[in-house]
Design an enzyme around this catalytic site. Structure first.
Site, PDB file in Angstrom:
ATOM      1  N   SER A 236       0.841  -1.196   0.000  1.00  0.00           N
ATOM      2  CA  SER A 236       0.000   0.000   0.000  1.00  0.00           C
ATOM      3  C   SER A 236       0.873   1.242   0.000  1.00  0.00           C
ATOM      4  CB  SER A 236      -0.942  -0.022   1.204  1.00  0.00           C
ATOM      5  OG  SER A 236      -0.481   0.868   2.195  1.00  0.00           O
ATOM      6  N   LYS A 237       0.321   2.256  -0.625  1.00  0.00           N
ATOM      7  CA  LYS A 237       1.043   3.509  -0.807  1.00  0.00           C
ATOM      8  C   LYS A 237       1.443   4.108   0.549  1.00  0.00           C
ATOM      9  CE  LYS A 237       0.078   7.996  -2.777  1.00  0.00           C
ATOM     10  NZ  LYS A 237      -0.993   8.867  -3.237  1.00  0.00           N
ATOM     11  N   ARG A 238       0.580   3.945   1.544  1.00  0.00           N
ATOM     12  CA  ARG A 238       0.868   4.555   2.832  1.00  0.00           C
ATOM     13  C   ARG A 238       1.950   3.806   3.614  1.00  0.00           C
ATOM     14  NH1 ARG A 238      -3.759   3.893   5.220  1.00  0.00           N
ATOM     15  NH2 ARG A 238      -4.844   3.739   3.246  1.00  0.00           N
ATOM     16  N   ARG A 239       1.935   2.480   3.495  1.00  0.00           N
ATOM     17  CA  ARG A 239       2.854   1.661   4.286  1.00  0.00           C
ATOM     18  C   ARG A 239       4.172   1.387   3.591  1.00  0.00           C
ATOM     19  NH1 ARG A 239      -1.424  -2.110   5.629  1.00  0.00           N
ATOM     20  NH2 ARG A 239      -0.999  -2.896   3.556  1.00  0.00           N
ATOM     21  N   ASP A 240       4.100   1.169   2.291  1.00  0.00           N
ATOM     22  CA  ASP A 240       5.268   0.622   1.589  1.00  0.00           C
ATOM     23  C   ASP A 240       5.744   1.581   0.507  1.00  0.00           C
ATOM     24  OD1 ASP A 240       4.863  -2.035   2.897  1.00  0.00           O
ATOM     25  OD2 ASP A 240       2.998  -1.940   1.758  1.00  0.00           O
TER      26      ASP A 240
END
Ligand code: GLU
Length: 468
Positions: A236-240
């Site tokens: 995911s864009k937010r996590r990774d």
């Protein structure tokens, strides 16, 4: 040319996801190996997200990876006539009906009838004429199954009763993804749809529409496995770190990236991990792609990259590194030129672009702190605003100015000083907003946040020391 025709059909989103890069690569490898055609189609029916710079980003990413396309880019935003024809045909065949229910009304009806959420078919028999404010829904069959034999996943079957009467055109008249996707694959004579697993639930709808449009035998489908992180969660864009651009900016080599991406769901066997593009074209097998989620392992990517670096002659390494160094700072070369007197000053004006992390030296830090009113508060306001401002020199300028005003610092120069120190680690350098624009939102914001943290810790320590 063989009859193999595949396509990469990205929606412009502002960055190029590594999963999209893997999809593009698998399509490209298959096309090249089969002597087929690789089509680039931009799925930009969502006019709100439709920006020229996003499309350029897609093309730049594909070029960087060396995935050349044979046709296109085609733009769905320019093919409205085809979708309108398809709607007319579907209406004539009684496959569509108009509906003016809001999602809330549908949800309330489903709740009252104790049905699962999703669209019911309340409007099916109301006989509404198509018109403004009414979307068009596809009348899905009430019995039978929709089945296909997926190249990767084997037979996949959906009970038609579980497929809602999905909409194909918005009430504004804008065609929806599913319609444009099917119509274009038909029009472009796509033989194999090779795409991410997240599209599996769209495929029964795709096939129902395909049949209703009488487009002949449908393409084959190969749904590529999900990419997951070390905790087996979907990337995911937010996590990774998912933007291909970030890897490019960090100095990964495109040939290493291609090599690594090819191993996400496919393997040449015998534990081989280093394969040139030519070897990949020769050895890749679409029907050997596995359906199990593929771990996008940054460490392994770095190892593959290191392998490529080591295999170079030293002079080639120098050459490649120089190209990369130059590409990072050349967008602000003219601004640096106006300010530097020697080449070593050039270096100290652009080093912020290369350092993983900037920790301003204590003397500079204390000086700026002393001279900046509301230092900590300003960094706090700036962090918040930089997270969602328009990312470009003008948007950043407005965010920093607004952060200053929020804490009573109306002079833009004064508001800039703490931010400059946080982002570049220095008190002088190229114009700040251009510099930040180039560095990117993530890294710029992370540095402002790190400075904020440092300032808060100092504030807490100072309060603890102060006499009660
Ligand atoms: N535009 C879709 C996406 O970006 C791709 C659809 C497809 O490949 O069929 O996810």
């Amino acid at each position: 040319m063989s009859s193999v025709r595949v396509r990469m059909a990205p929606s412009p989103t502002g960055y190029f996801h590594v999963g999209s890069a893997r999809t593009a690569l698998f399509n490209w490898l298959f096309a090249r190996q089969q002597g087929g055609t690789f089509v680039l189609r931009i799925e930009d029916t969502d006019t709100l997200r439709n920006r020229a710079e996003h499309t350029e980003g897609i093309e730049r990413a594909l070029r960087w990876l060396g995935l050349d396309w044979d046709e296109g880019p085609y733009f769905q935003s320019q093919r409205g006539g085809l979708y309108q024809d398809a709607v007319d045909r579907l209406l004539a065949g009684d496959h569509l009906y108009a509906c003016d229910c809001t999602p809330e009304q549908v949800a309330a009806r489903n709740k009252a009838a104790n049905r699962p959420p999703g669209y019911d078919s309340f409007c099916r028999d109301r006989g509404l004429e198509p018109g403004p404010g009414r979307l068009l829904r596809f009348r899905t069959p009430d019995q039978g199954n929709t089945t296909w034999s997926d190249v990767v996943r084997g037979e996949v079957s959906y009970d038609n009763r579980a497929i809602e009467d999905f909409s194909v055109r918005k009430s504004s008249g804008q065609p929806l993804f599913i319609l444009a996707n099917v119509v274009d694959d038909g029009d472009m004579a796509i033989s194999h749809v090779v795409r991410g697993e997240d599209h599996v639930p769209n495929t029964p709808k795709y096939l129902l529409l395909w049949e209703a449009l009488q487009l002949g035998p449908p393409p084959a489908f190969a749904h590529l496995p999900l990419l997951v992180n070390a905790s087996r969660q979907k990337l995911s864009k937010r996590r990774d770190k998912v933007a291909l651009e970030d890897y490019r900016d960090e100095g990964y080599l495109p040939e290493a990236m291609v090599n690594y991406l090819a191993l996400l769901g496919w393997s040449p066997g015998n534990d081989r991990e280093v394969l040139s593009k030519e070897e990949l074209v020769a050895e890749f097998r679409l029907d050997q792609v596995k359906s199990a989620p593929a771990f996008f392992d940054e460490k392994k990517l770095a190892d593959v990259n290191a392998n490529y670096l080591r295999a170079m002659k030293p002079e080639e390494l120098v050459h490649r590194a120089q190209d990369w160094l130059a590409s990072r700072w050349s967008p602000i070369a003219d601004l640096v030129q106006e300010r530097a007197r020697t080449l070593s000053e050039v270096y100290s004006m652009v080093d912020f672009l290369y350092r993983a992390d900037v920790r301003p030296d204590p003397a500079e830090w204390s000086k700026v702190r002393r001279q900046s009113p509301a230092f900590t508060e300003l960094l706090g306001e700036a962090t918040r605003r930089l997270t969602d401002c328009e990312w470009g020199p003008e948007g950043i300028r407005e965010a920093v100015a607004a952060a200053g005003e929020a804490v009573g610092v109306t002079n833009l120069g004064k508001a800039q000083a703490p931010v400059r120190l946080a982002v570049t680690g220095r008190t002088v350098g190229p114009p700040l907003f251009e510099a930040m624009s180039l560095l990117g939102r993530n890294r710029s914001t992370a540095r402002v946040e790190a400075a904020l943290q440092r300032a808060r810790e100092e504030d807490t320590a100072a309060t603890a020391r102060a006499p009660a």
